[in-house]
Design a protein around this motif. Structure first.
Motif, PDB file in Angstrom:
ATOM      1  N   ARG A 173     -15.114  33.990 -52.806  1.00  0.00           N
ATOM      2  CA  ARG A 173     -13.765  34.031 -52.250  1.00  0.00           C
ATOM      3  C   ARG A 173     -13.857  33.991 -50.724  1.00  0.00           C
ATOM      4  NH1 ARG A 173      -9.354  39.055 -52.360  1.00  0.00           N
ATOM      5  NH2 ARG A 173      -8.052  38.208 -50.668  1.00  0.00           N
ATOM      6  N   VAL A 174     -13.032  33.171 -50.117  1.00  0.00           N
ATOM      7  CA  VAL A 174     -13.021  33.066 -48.662  1.00  0.00           C
ATOM      8  C   VAL A 174     -12.042  34.086 -48.091  1.00  0.00           C
ATOM      9  CG1 VAL A 174     -12.610  31.573 -46.673  1.00  0.00           C
ATOM     10  CG2 VAL A 174     -13.583  30.613 -48.778  1.00  0.00           C
ATOM     11  N   PHE A 175     -12.553  34.923 -47.175  1.00  0.00           N
ATOM     12  CA  PHE A 175     -11.719  35.910 -46.489  1.00  0.00           C
ATOM     13  C   PHE A 175     -11.504  35.456 -45.051  1.00  0.00           C
ATOM     14  CE2 PHE A 175     -13.552  38.334 -49.927  1.00  0.00           C
ATOM     15  CZ  PHE A 175     -12.553  39.210 -50.307  1.00  0.00           C
ATOM     16  N   SER A 176     -10.257  35.456 -44.615  1.00  0.00           N
ATOM     17  CA  SER A 176      -9.984  35.153 -43.219  1.00  0.00           C
ATOM     18  C   SER A 176     -10.428  36.320 -42.354  1.00  0.00           C
ATOM     19  CB  SER A 176      -8.494  34.887 -43.006  1.00  0.00           C
ATOM     20  OG  SER A 176      -7.748  36.097 -43.149  1.00  0.00           O
ATOM     21  N   MET A 177     -10.579  36.074 -41.059  1.00  0.00           N
ATOM     22  CA  MET A 177     -10.963  37.156 -40.156  1.00  0.00           C
ATOM     23  C   MET A 177      -9.898  38.247 -40.134  1.00  0.00           C
ATOM     24  SD  MET A 177     -12.936  35.410 -36.972  1.00  0.00           S
ATOM     25  CE  MET A 177     -14.281  34.255 -37.239  1.00  0.00           C
ATOM     26  N   GLU A 178      -8.636  37.852 -40.231  1.00  0.00           N
ATOM     27  CA  GLU A 178      -7.555  38.846 -40.275  1.00  0.00           C
ATOM     28  C   GLU A 178      -7.677  39.717 -41.517  1.00  0.00           C
ATOM     29  OE1 GLU A 178      -7.147  35.662 -39.640  1.00  0.00           O
ATOM     30  OE2 GLU A 178      -6.450  35.669 -37.549  1.00  0.00           O
ATOM     31  N   GLU A 193     -11.066  37.827 -33.933  1.00  0.00           N
ATOM     32  CA  GLU A 193     -12.149  36.879 -34.123  1.00  0.00           C
ATOM     33  C   GLU A 193     -13.487  37.375 -33.567  1.00  0.00           C
ATOM     34  OE1 GLU A 193      -9.190  36.127 -32.957  1.00  0.00           O
ATOM     35  OE2 GLU A 193      -8.338  34.844 -34.538  1.00  0.00           O
ATOM     36  N   ASN A 194     -13.505  37.793 -32.311  1.00  0.00           N
ATOM     37  CA  ASN A 194     -14.769  38.214 -31.708  1.00  0.00           C
ATOM     38  C   ASN A 194     -15.336  39.449 -32.377  1.00  0.00           C
ATOM     39  OD1 ASN A 194     -14.981  36.164 -29.775  1.00  0.00           O
ATOM     40  ND2 ASN A 194     -13.679  37.244 -28.332  1.00  0.00           N
ATOM     41  N   THR A 195     -14.479  40.415 -32.672  1.00  0.00           N
ATOM     42  CA  THR A 195     -14.937  41.655 -33.294  1.00  0.00           C
ATOM     43  C   THR A 195     -15.581  41.381 -34.646  1.00  0.00           C
ATOM     44  OG1 THR A 195     -13.195  42.923 -32.195  1.00  0.00           O
ATOM     45  CG2 THR A 195     -14.203  43.915 -34.140  1.00  0.00           C
ATOM     46  N   VAL A 196     -14.906  40.619 -35.485  1.00  0.00           N
ATOM     47  CA  VAL A 196     -15.442  40.319 -36.822  1.00  0.00           C
ATOM     48  C   VAL A 196     -16.706  39.473 -36.719  1.00  0.00           C
ATOM     49  CG1 VAL A 196     -14.998  39.127 -39.007  1.00  0.00           C
ATOM     50  CG2 VAL A 196     -13.200  40.527 -37.950  1.00  0.00           C
ATOM     51  N   ALA A 197     -16.699  38.456 -35.850  1.00  0.00           N
ATOM     52  CA  ALA A 197     -17.849  37.560 -35.728  1.00  0.00           C
ATOM     53  C   ALA A 197     -19.107  38.305 -35.302  1.00  0.00           C
ATOM     54  CB  ALA A 197     -17.536  36.437 -34.750  1.00  0.00           C
ATOM     55  N   VAL A 198     -18.970  39.250 -34.388  1.00  0.00           N
ATOM     56  CA  VAL A 198     -20.136  40.010 -33.932  1.00  0.00           C
ATOM     57  C   VAL A 198     -20.707  40.850 -35.066  1.00  0.00           C
ATOM     58  CG1 VAL A 198     -20.882  41.902 -32.436  1.00  0.00           C
ATOM     59  CG2 VAL A 198     -19.498  40.053 -31.495  1.00  0.00           C
ATOM     60  N   HIS A 199     -19.855  41.510 -35.832  1.00  0.00           N
ATOM     61  CA  HIS A 199     -20.346  42.318 -36.955  1.00  0.00           C
ATOM     62  C   HIS A 199     -20.971  41.450 -38.046  1.00  0.00           C
ATOM     63  CE1 HIS A 199     -17.931  45.551 -35.105  1.00  0.00           C
ATOM     64  NE2 HIS A 199     -18.736  46.352 -35.761  1.00  0.00           N
ATOM     65  N   ILE A 200     -20.392  40.290 -38.303  1.00  0.00           N
ATOM     66  CA  ILE A 200     -20.981  39.363 -39.281  1.00  0.00           C
ATOM     67  C   ILE A 200     -22.380  38.952 -38.824  1.00  0.00           C
ATOM     68  CG2 ILE A 200     -20.848  37.009 -40.198  1.00  0.00           C
ATOM     69  CD1 ILE A 200     -18.964  38.762 -41.690  1.00  0.00           C
ATOM     70  N   ARG A 201     -22.530  38.667 -37.537  1.00  0.00           N
ATOM     71  CA  ARG A 201     -23.840  38.275 -37.017  1.00  0.00           C
ATOM     72  C   ARG A 201     -24.861  39.401 -37.203  1.00  0.00           C
ATOM     73  NH1 ARG A 201     -26.259  38.817 -32.219  1.00  0.00           N
ATOM     74  NH2 ARG A 201     -24.369  39.358 -31.062  1.00  0.00           N
ATOM     75  N   THR A 223     -11.343  28.802 -41.509  1.00  0.00           N
ATOM     76  CA  THR A 223     -10.749  29.703 -42.508  1.00  0.00           C
ATOM     77  C   THR A 223     -11.310  31.103 -42.398  1.00  0.00           C
ATOM     78  OG1 THR A 223     -10.489  27.828 -44.002  1.00  0.00           O
ATOM     79  CG2 THR A 223     -10.252  30.026 -44.942  1.00  0.00           C
ATOM     80  N   GLY A 224     -12.636  31.257 -42.547  1.00  0.00           N
ATOM     81  CA  GLY A 224     -13.214  32.592 -42.499  1.00  0.00           C
ATOM     82  C   GLY A 224     -14.618  32.624 -43.048  1.00  0.00           C
ATOM     83  N   TYR A 225     -14.925  33.658 -43.844  1.00  0.00           N
ATOM     84  CA  TYR A 225     -16.274  33.859 -44.385  1.00  0.00           C
ATOM     85  C   TYR A 225     -16.214  34.134 -45.880  1.00  0.00           C
ATOM     86  CZ  TYR A 225     -17.593  34.617 -39.484  1.00  0.00           C
ATOM     87  OH  TYR A 225     -17.804  34.476 -38.139  1.00  0.00           O
ATOM     88  N   LYS A 226     -17.331  33.823 -46.528  1.00  0.00           N
ATOM     89  CA  LYS A 226     -17.464  34.172 -47.943  1.00  0.00           C
ATOM     90  C   LYS A 226     -18.911  34.534 -48.221  1.00  0.00           C
ATOM     91  CE  LYS A 226     -18.522  29.591 -49.854  1.00  0.00           C
ATOM     92  NZ  LYS A 226     -18.164  28.612 -50.917  1.00  0.00           N
ATOM     93  N   LEU A 227     -19.121  35.264 -49.313  1.00  0.00           N
ATOM     94  CA  LEU A 227     -20.472  35.560 -49.776  1.00  0.00           C
ATOM     95  C   LEU A 227     -20.782  34.567 -50.881  1.00  0.00           C
ATOM     96  CD1 LEU A 227     -22.637  37.701 -49.081  1.00  0.00           C
ATOM     97  CD2 LEU A 227     -21.916  38.955 -51.098  1.00  0.00           C
ATOM     98  N   GLU A 228     -21.813  33.759 -50.672  1.00  0.00           N
ATOM     99  CA  GLU A 228     -22.162  32.690 -51.612  1.00  0.00           C
ATOM    100  C   GLU A 228     -22.663  33.302 -52.901  1.00  0.00           C
ATOM    101  OE1 GLU A 228     -21.752  29.343 -52.775  1.00  0.00           O
ATOM    102  OE2 GLU A 228     -22.186  28.945 -50.655  1.00  0.00           O
TER     103      GLU A 228
END
Length: 231
Positions: A173-178, A193-201, A223-228
């Motif tokens: 499932r794709v989750f948006s950053m929001e 965006e920046n807050t989520v992207a840094v934690h994802i990294r 769109t965002g991120y998903k776990l494959e």
């Protein structure tokens, strides 16, 4: 719960203390990075509020050193508002960032939000039946708050664990950053965006063999991120 408030401006530290005391928190104050480190080592602190610009040892350096001692939530305070400064704060291990001047009640709300996640992260009871999510070689155990990758234990902060658990609960499932921000931070998302992207990294650096060629966490551009799920 005991909270560390570290700010070289004693009036600001005292004002934060008053608001937190009114909400039932115990506050220990420090006025430079070295004092903050001593408090973390000697007191049962559950959360730290750290100013960036301080004498002797600044908040950036102190936060890095605190991270070597404990995984408690850390909220950084700074008069700087540029995104670059926020990214630096998050990169060195902070969980949240508040720009001065700030509404004291907003800071209190962020403290409560971080503590909810930290309490859930650290005090859950063991259970082998439910709350365990497996995606390929990745296992996220919401009962013990443990993460393993191909049998290797991975240490995450409470915020990182919250993001990974959210993704693991719904593979593919794709989750948006929001959606990620509002689910994990438990507050409305404003330019997350920046807050989520840094934690994802940070999560990728810990769970991936090659963070630049991610096996698990995938970017869905625009769109965002998903776990494959197919690993």
């Amino acid at each position: 719960m005991k909270i560390l408030v570290c700010d070289d401006d004693r009036e600001i530290a005292r004002a934060i203390e008053i608001y937190l005391n009114n909400e039932g928190f115990e506050v220990v104050k420090a006025h430079d990075g070295f004092e903050a480190l001593n408090v973390v080592k000697s007191e049962d602190v559950k959360l730290a509020i750290m100013d960036v610009m301080m004498p002797k040892l600044d908040g950036i350096q102190a936060t890095q050193m605190i991270r070597n001692e404990k995984d408690i939530p850390i909220i950084m305070l700074s008069a700087k508002s540029e995104d670059y400064d926020k990214i630096i704060g998050l990169n060195i291990g902070a969980d949240d960032y508040v720009t001065k001047p700030f509404n004291p009640m907003e800071l209190v709300a962020r403290v409560k939000s971080q503590l909810r996640r930290y309490t859930q992260f650290g005090n859950a009871k063991e259970s082998a039946e439910e709350g365990i999510y497996r995606v390929g070689g990745l296992t996220v155990d919401d009962n013990s708050k443990k993460v393993t990758v191909d049998g290797r234990s991975v240490t995450l902060t409470a915020t990182e664990f919250g993001i990974l658990k959210l993704l693991a609960q719904s593979p593919d499932r794709v989750f948006s950053m929001e959606q990620i921000y509002e689910s994990v931070w438990d507050e409305p998302a404003y330019n997350p965006e920046n807050t989520v992207a840094v934690h994802i990294r940070h999560i990728r650096e810990k769970i991936e063999i090659n963070p630049k060629d991610s096996r698990y966490i995938k970017v869905v551009w625009g769109t965002g991120y998903k776990l494959e799920g197919d690993n």
